[in-house]
Every structure is written in C-alpha cells, then in structure tokens.
Write a protein that holds these residues in place. Structure first.
Motif, mmCIF file in Angstrom:
data_model
loop_
_atom_site.group_PDB
_atom_site.id
_atom_site.type_symbol
_atom_site.label_atom_id
_atom_site.label_comp_id
_atom_site.label_asym_id
_atom_site.label_seq_id
_atom_site.Cartn_x
_atom_site.Cartn_y
_atom_site.Cartn_z
ATOM 1 N N GLY A 144 25.937 -24.660 -7.908
ATOM 2 C CA GLY A 144 26.097 -23.904 -9.142
ATOM 3 C C GLY A 144 26.832 -22.596 -8.924
ATOM 4 N N SER A 145 27.006 -22.170 -7.662
ATOM 5 C CA SER A 145 27.783 -20.963 -7.371
ATOM 6 C C SER A 145 29.266 -21.300 -7.522
ATOM 7 C CB SER A 145 27.484 -20.465 -5.955
ATOM 8 O OG SER A 145 27.963 -21.384 -4.991
ATOM 9 N N ALA A 146 30.099 -20.269 -7.479
ATOM 10 C CA ALA A 146 31.539 -20.486 -7.618
ATOM 11 C C ALA A 146 32.093 -21.397 -6.521
ATOM 12 C CB ALA A 146 32.267 -19.146 -7.596
ATOM 13 N N ASN A 147 31.455 -21.415 -5.345
ATOM 14 C CA ASN A 147 31.951 -22.209 -4.215
ATOM 15 C C ASN A 147 31.317 -23.594 -4.096
ATOM 16 O OD1 ASN A 147 32.439 -19.313 -3.596
ATOM 17 N ND2 ASN A 147 33.441 -20.188 -1.817
ATOM 18 N N GLY A 151 21.609 -41.907 -11.698
ATOM 19 C CA GLY A 151 21.050 -40.918 -10.779
ATOM 20 C C GLY A 151 21.981 -40.435 -9.692
ATOM 21 N N THR A 152 23.264 -40.793 -9.777
ATOM 22 C CA THR A 152 24.224 -40.343 -8.767
ATOM 23 C C THR A 152 24.637 -38.895 -9.032
ATOM 24 O OG1 THR A 152 26.111 -41.131 -10.042
ATOM 25 C CG2 THR A 152 25.139 -42.681 -8.454
ATOM 26 N N PHE A 153 25.133 -38.241 -7.987
ATOM 27 C CA PHE A 153 25.685 -36.899 -8.102
ATOM 28 C C PHE A 153 26.967 -36.845 -7.283
ATOM 29 C CE2 PHE A 153 21.385 -36.018 -9.320
ATOM 30 C CZ PHE A 153 21.477 -34.948 -10.199
ATOM 31 N N ALA A 154 27.904 -36.012 -7.732
ATOM 32 C CA ALA A 154 29.130 -35.742 -6.983
ATOM 33 C C ALA A 154 29.301 -34.232 -6.924
ATOM 34 C CB ALA A 154 30.334 -36.392 -7.658
ATOM 35 N N GLY A 155 29.732 -33.725 -5.779
ATOM 36 C CA GLY A 155 29.883 -32.287 -5.632
ATOM 37 C C GLY A 155 31.138 -31.916 -4.881
ATOM 38 N N ALA A 156 31.576 -30.678 -5.102
ATOM 39 C CA ALA A 156 32.720 -30.122 -4.388
ATOM 40 C C ALA A 156 32.317 -28.743 -3.871
ATOM 41 C CB ALA A 156 33.926 -30.020 -5.306
ATOM 42 N N PHE A 157 32.696 -28.457 -2.634
ATOM 43 C CA PHE A 157 32.359 -27.170 -2.034
ATOM 44 C C PHE A 157 33.550 -26.672 -1.226
ATOM 45 C CE2 PHE A 157 30.978 -30.563 0.720
ATOM 46 C CZ PHE A 157 31.350 -30.168 1.991
ATOM 47 N N GLU A 188 34.301 -15.938 14.065
ATOM 48 C CA GLU A 188 33.373 -17.057 13.858
ATOM 49 C C GLU A 188 32.727 -16.932 12.490
ATOM 50 O OE1 GLU A 188 30.594 -16.942 17.059
ATOM 51 O OE2 GLU A 188 32.096 -17.479 18.562
ATOM 52 N N PHE A 189 32.423 -18.066 11.892
ATOM 53 C CA PHE A 189 31.759 -18.060 10.595
ATOM 54 C C PHE A 189 30.757 -19.211 10.522
ATOM 55 C CE2 PHE A 189 35.191 -21.021 10.032
ATOM 56 C CZ PHE A 189 34.649 -22.018 9.231
ATOM 57 N N THR A 190 29.764 -19.045 9.671
ATOM 58 C CA THR A 190 28.801 -20.098 9.338
ATOM 59 C C THR A 190 28.567 -20.036 7.841
ATOM 60 O OG1 THR A 190 27.691 -19.941 11.480
ATOM 61 C CG2 THR A 190 26.463 -20.987 9.692
ATOM 62 N N ASP A 191 28.892 -21.118 7.148
ATOM 63 C CA ASP A 191 28.659 -21.225 5.711
ATOM 64 C C ASP A 191 27.618 -22.304 5.476
ATOM 65 O OD1 ASP A 191 30.633 -19.349 5.275
ATOM 66 O OD2 ASP A 191 32.177 -20.833 4.792
ATOM 67 N N THR A 192 26.628 -21.993 4.653
ATOM 68 C CA THR A 192 25.581 -22.951 4.338
ATOM 69 C C THR A 192 25.567 -23.196 2.836
ATOM 70 O OG1 THR A 192 24.270 -22.180 6.207
ATOM 71 C CG2 THR A 192 23.116 -23.466 4.528
ATOM 72 N N PHE A 193 25.667 -24.447 2.453
ATOM 73 C CA PHE A 193 25.617 -24.868 1.052
ATOM 74 C C PHE A 193 24.261 -25.534 0.831
ATOM 75 C CE2 PHE A 193 29.952 -24.652 2.439
ATOM 76 C CZ PHE A 193 30.599 -24.028 1.395
ATOM 77 N N THR A 194 23.527 -25.098 -0.202
ATOM 78 C CA THR A 194 22.167 -25.595 -0.412
ATOM 79 C C THR A 194 22.049 -26.312 -1.756
ATOM 80 O OG1 THR A 194 21.454 -23.504 -1.409
ATOM 81 C CG2 THR A 194 21.173 -23.736 0.983
#
Length: 168
Positions: A18-21, A30-36, A45-51
């Motif tokens: 639901g965030s911009a990213n 009951g299916t879902f599709a998402g984009a991140f 170095e970076f660490t991105d976590t999508f929840t």
C-alpha cells in the motif's frame, strides 16, 4: 587534488503493501498480484524489506530485476540476496553483470502472518530495481464440496461391493 573514496553506511528501508513502493491488487479466487520497487538508491550497501499479510494460506512467487547501461556506472546495482519469507531466491546474472534477476516460486505463505520480501545489494550511486509477486491460495475444498465428494466415494464403494466379478 587527491583521490578519496568514502565508504557509506548500509541503508535500510521498509515498505508495507500500500506504500508508494509496493502496490497489490486482489484478483479472482483469492489470488493477489503485486509490484514493488526502489529507485535512486544511494551508493553503498542497502537492505529493503517489503511486508504484507494475506487472508489465506497459499503459495507465492516472485521475480526482481535490475539493469544498467554500463557495468560499474552510477545506475549499476548488484543483488547480494533476495529472500521471500527467509527462502533464498535464485540469482541470475547476464550481460557480464549489467543485468541481474532473482526469482523463486511456490513459497509457502501463511494467512494472517507478516510475510516479507527482502532485497539486499550494493548500489553504485543511483541504483534501481523492480519486481512483481503473485499469490495463489491453497486449494481447500469447502464443506459442501467435501460432503459431495464423500457421497460420491460412498456410492462408488457401494456399487463396487454389489457388483459381482466373474473370472473365467
């Protein structure tokens, strides 16, 4: 003028669905599709976590990709790992390291539990990547389907029991 390269500290970001990213939409059955995605990742170095949390048990799949015009330029980004609920995605490098992708399918997803997609890597100054994820709920028959299935097995068993088999 002397040459100086500063090591930047590791960056960490969390993006809930639901965030911009991180966008997701419900589909049929009951299916879902998402984009991140993430863009403009500073050098280092970076660490991105999508929840996300889903309403049913099932299985998830996903891919994430990056590309650059030239190896080592500011837009070049390298994946260190991509994890879906702690399961490592398969990493694939092409074009001499200019293109990278990670993919995995059939990752168990538990209903009502916080699920994660974690992307770690190294950006050279203006890195970007994008990905997509899909979810399919487990096929669990409804009570009416179970009753109909059991009735069918009972009728088949009764018919086989009544039928006499003749052997030559």
């Amino acid at each position: 003028m002397s040459g100086f390269i500063a090591a930047s500290s590791a960056q960490a970001a969390t993006f809930p669905v639901g965030s911009a990213n991180f966008k997701a939409s419900a589909g049929p059955n009951g299916t879902f599709a998402g984009a991140f995605f993430n863009t403009g990742i500073a050098a280092g170095e970076f660490t991105d976590t999508f929840t996300f949390t889903l309403p049913a048990d099932g299985f998830g799949s996903g891919t994430v990709t990056t590309s650059a015009n030239f190896l080592g330029n500011a837009n070049d980004l390298d994946f260190t790992s991509v994890l879906i609920n702690g399961v490592a995605a398969q990493l694939f490098v092409a074009g001499g390291g200019v293109f990278e992708s990670a993919f995995q399918n059939l990752i168990p997803i538990t209903a009502g539990q916080l699920n994660t997609i974690t992307v770690t890597g190294f950006s050279r100054g203006n890195g970007a990547y994008g990905g997509q994820a899909s979810f399919e709920p487990s096929a669990i028959p409804e009570p009416a389907s179970w009753a109909l299935m059991l009735a069918g097995f009972a009728m088949t068993g009764y018919a086989l029991r009544r039928r006499r088999v003749a052997f030559a």
